[in-house]
Design a protein around this motif. Structure first.
Motif, short mmCIF file in Angstrom:
data_model
loop_
_atom_site.label_atom_id
_atom_site.label_comp_id
_atom_site.label_asym_id
_atom_site.label_seq_id
_atom_site.Cartn_x
_atom_site.Cartn_y
_atom_site.Cartn_z
N LYS A 119 31.36 21.23 37.89
CA LYS A 119 30.09 21.92 38.17
C LYS A 119 30.19 22.80 39.40
O LYS A 119 29.64 23.90 39.45
N GLU A 120 30.89 22.28 40.41
CA GLU A 120 30.99 23.02 41.68
C GLU A 120 31.70 24.36 41.52
O GLU A 120 31.57 25.24 42.37
N GLY A 121 32.45 24.52 40.44
CA GLY A 121 33.17 25.78 40.22
C GLY A 121 32.39 26.80 39.43
O GLY A 121 32.89 27.91 39.20
N ARG A 122 31.18 26.45 39.05
CA ARG A 122 30.41 27.37 38.20
C ARG A 122 30.15 28.71 38.89
O ARG A 122 30.16 29.76 38.24
N GLY A 123 29.94 28.67 40.19
CA GLY A 123 29.68 29.91 40.92
C GLY A 123 30.84 30.89 40.82
O GLY A 123 30.64 32.10 40.66
N TYR A 124 32.07 30.37 40.89
CA TYR A 124 33.25 31.22 40.75
C TYR A 124 33.34 31.79 39.33
O TYR A 124 33.66 32.97 39.15
N ARG A 125 33.04 30.95 38.35
CA ARG A 125 33.09 31.42 36.96
C ARG A 125 32.06 32.51 36.72
O ARG A 125 32.31 33.50 36.03
N ASP A 126 30.87 32.33 37.30
CA ASP A 126 29.81 33.34 37.15
C ASP A 126 30.18 34.64 37.85
O ASP A 126 29.93 35.74 37.32
N LYS A 127 30.78 34.54 39.04
CA LYS A 127 31.18 35.75 39.78
C LYS A 127 32.26 36.53 39.03
O LYS A 127 32.27 37.77 39.03
N ALA A 128 33.17 35.79 38.38
CA ALA A 128 34.21 36.46 37.58
C ALA A 128 33.59 37.23 36.43
O ALA A 128 34.01 38.35 36.10
N LYS A 129 32.56 36.64 35.80
CA LYS A 129 31.87 37.34 34.71
C LYS A 129 31.16 38.60 35.23
O LYS A 129 31.15 39.64 34.56
N GLU A 130 30.57 38.50 36.42
CA GLU A 130 29.91 39.67 37.01
C GLU A 130 30.91 40.79 37.28
O GLU A 130 30.62 41.98 37.07
N MET A 131 32.11 40.41 37.77
CA MET A 131 33.13 41.41 38.10
C MET A 131 33.58 42.17 36.87
O MET A 131 33.98 43.33 36.94
N LYS A 132 33.52 41.54 35.71
CA LYS A 132 33.89 42.20 34.45
C LYS A 132 33.09 43.50 34.27
O LYS A 132 33.62 44.52 33.82
N LYS A 133 31.80 43.48 34.61
CA LYS A 133 30.95 44.67 34.43
C LYS A 133 31.51 45.86 35.20
O LYS A 133 31.50 46.99 34.71
N LEU A 134 32.01 45.60 36.41
CA LEU A 134 32.57 46.67 37.23
C LEU A 134 33.89 47.17 36.65
O LEU A 134 34.11 48.37 36.49
N ILE A 135 34.77 46.23 36.30
CA ILE A 135 36.11 46.61 35.86
C ILE A 135 36.09 47.27 34.49
O ILE A 135 36.90 48.15 34.19
N ALA A 136 35.15 46.88 33.63
CA ALA A 136 35.10 47.42 32.26
C ALA A 136 34.27 48.69 32.14
O ALA A 136 34.10 49.21 31.03
N ASP A 137 33.77 49.22 33.25
CA ASP A 137 32.95 50.43 33.22
C ASP A 137 33.86 51.65 33.08
O ASP A 137 34.23 52.30 34.06
N LYS A 138 34.22 51.97 31.84
CA LYS A 138 35.19 53.03 31.58
C LYS A 138 34.70 54.39 32.09
O LYS A 138 35.48 55.17 32.65
N ASP A 139 33.44 54.69 31.90
CA ASP A 139 32.92 55.98 32.33
C ASP A 139 33.08 56.15 33.84
O ASP A 139 33.45 57.23 34.32
N MET A 140 32.79 55.09 34.58
CA MET A 140 32.91 55.17 36.04
C MET A 140 34.37 55.43 36.45
O MET A 140 34.65 56.29 37.27
N HIS A 141 35.31 54.67 35.87
CA HIS A 141 36.71 54.84 36.24
C HIS A 141 37.25 56.20 35.80
O HIS A 141 38.07 56.80 36.50
N ASP A 142 36.75 56.72 34.67
CA ASP A 142 37.14 58.07 34.25
C ASP A 142 36.68 59.11 35.27
O ASP A 142 37.39 60.09 35.52
N ARG A 143 35.49 58.91 35.83
CA ARG A 143 35.00 59.86 36.84
C ARG A 143 35.90 59.88 38.08
O ARG A 143 36.12 60.94 38.68
N TYR A 144 36.40 58.71 38.45
CA TYR A 144 37.32 58.66 39.60
C TYR A 144 38.59 59.46 39.30
O TYR A 144 39.09 60.20 40.16
N VAL A 145 39.15 59.31 38.09
CA VAL A 145 40.35 60.06 37.74
C VAL A 145 40.04 61.56 37.69
O VAL A 145 40.84 62.39 38.16
N ASP A 146 38.89 61.92 37.13
CA ASP A 146 38.48 63.34 37.10
C ASP A 146 38.45 63.91 38.51
O ASP A 146 38.96 65.02 38.76
#
Length: 434
Positions: free
Chosen positions: A395-422
């Motif tokens: 149970k004590e590790g749930r916060g880490y698991r939740d934070k990892a799921k939140e980070m997915k939103k940032l890493i999977a934002d293809k449009d955002m990363h494409d803008r950086y390459v542009d």
């Protein structure tokens, strides 16, 4: 945007696949925008790269430069994966021998820009003489660049006030904001001998790094402001160079159902049966004279774990529904991939920058670092087991698991990363050497 001139961009990574693959991904992204690419490495490494997509093949030229034969370097060793770590300085000697062939290539091919790595300290003067613009593309996070030196001249001339390993166990005085990023004592001792002081290649890695930063026109970092901006801004201030984040280069168009080769089917069959407890799949790439498993280990763990000693399709494994966490040496690319699949991290750093990466992502609360002995870096089996249970099931590790799921939103934002390459490509179009 007005139609700007198409560029010819050369890329020249260090001879490690943790460097070559991100360089190759960046090459494809630049080519997708219509620019000509020369990707430069050695013959065996070129052969081992992923296939160039057919639609980009007309724009990407793979350039093979022969590697010198060097004493102490095994025959056919062209990348760090081919050798034990203590022979890496000899690979750097061979790499430095590419100076002449690379110079010849530039004289006949005249790229507008070359994107290069930390190792070719001799390259910036060549580029200056030929009028070619240079990008230092850092495989290291901005936090690592900030930690390693207060200025270009300090790195080149070894003018660092930190003269003992103990001095590297706290954040340096030039970092003006709160940070816990520093070496453990065992990491500092190892870094001193292998990277900060002159090694058997004839140069220190810090000297190499300072030289390429000092001679470049711009620093490109695998980063985005949404992940962090303080360290990136600080790198520009310390080295008086423009810093351009290029995004995180997340896995592109992952499809777990494709390429159903026999090896993947074997692995998938095993993964399909795992759903409870803490079974493990250990990808153990054995280098010469490296890790040796205890006698009878594989027999003892039969039914609870699998040790795989050749290449594995890491993305497919991470994307499998039975995988719930990632025990990692803390390579930056692997961490980005793990978080793309929402996997919390159990971190066991090994090399110079991996400890700093572990501290950074530890502060992001997406995983925990396994406790090691501060003096020698050894670890207890109990520490490994406790860390795994915390992150994966308790149970004590749930916060880490939740934070990892939140980070997915940032890493999977293809449009955002494409803008950086542009933005990066536009920077190169607008700031070429006249």
């Amino acid at each position: 945007m007005s139609e700007a001139k198409k560029l010819h961009v050369a890329l020249f990574p260090w001879l490690a696949f943790g460097h070559m693959i991100p360089f190759f991904e960046l090459a494809k992204l630049i080519a997708q925008r219509g620019h000509k690419i020369s990707f430069i490495s050695t013959p065996r490494n070129i052969q081992r790269l992923p296939k160039v997509p057919p639609n980009l093949a007309p724009l990407i030229n793979l350039v093979s430069l022969p590697l010198l034969t060097v004493e102490h370097l095994p025959q056919n060793a062209e990348a760090t994966t081919d050798i034990p770590s203590h022979k890496t300085p000899y690979l750097k000697i061979a790499f430095d021998g590419l100076q002449g062939p690379l110079h010849q290539f530039f004289q006949t091919s005249t790229p507008d820009w070359i994107i290069y790595d930390f190792a070719p300290h001799w390259l910036p003067p060549i580029l200056a003489n030929l009028g070619i613009s240079g990008v230092f593309f850092s495989m290291y996070g901005a936090w690592t660049l900030s930690f390693l030196g207060s200025s270009t001249s300090a790195m080149i001339n070894r003018e660092d006030s930190r003269t003992r390993p103990e001095d590297f166990t706290v954040p340096p005085e030039w970092i003006p904001f709160p940070s816990k990023i520093a070496f453990g004592l065992h990491e500092a001792k190892r870094a001193f001998g292998d990277h900060i002081e002159v090694n058997n290649s004839g140069f220190s890695d810090v000297f190499r790094l300072g030289s390429v930063i000092g001679g470049c026109n711009v620093i490109a970092i695998r980063n985005c402001n949404e992940l962090e901006s303080n360290f990136s801004r600080l790198v520009g201030e310390l080295h008086c160079k423009p810093v351009v984040p290029i995004g995180l280069l997340p896995p592109a168009d992952f499809d777990g159902s494709s390429d159903q080769d026999d090896m993947w089917l074997t692995i998938k069959e095993w993964l399909d049966k795992q759903n409870k407890g803490l079974p493990f799949f250990w990808a153990l790439r054995k280098r010469e004279n490296s890790v040796k498993l205890p006698d009878g280990f594989e027999e003892r763990v039969k039914g609870r774990g699998t040790v795989w000693t050749s290449w594995v399709p890491q993305l497919k494994i991470m994307g499998h529904e039975s995988v719930g966490g990632f025990l990692t040496h803390c390579g930056y690319a692997s961490i980005i991939e793990a978080l793309y699949f929402e996997l919390p991290l159990i971190m066991m750093p090994i090399s110079i920058d991996q400890g700093l990466i572990a501290r950074f992502f530890g502060e992001k609360m997406v995983g925990i670092e396994i406790t090691k002995d501060e003096k020698d870096g050894s670890l207890r089996r109990e520490s490994v087991a406790e860390s795994l249970r915390l992150i994966m099931v308790e149970k004590e590790g749930r916060g880490y698991r939740d934070k990892a799921k939140e980070m997915k939103k940032l890493i999977a934002d293809k449009d955002m990363h494409d803008r950086y390459v542009d933005h990066f490509v536009e920077f190169m179009q607008n700031h070429r050497v006249a």
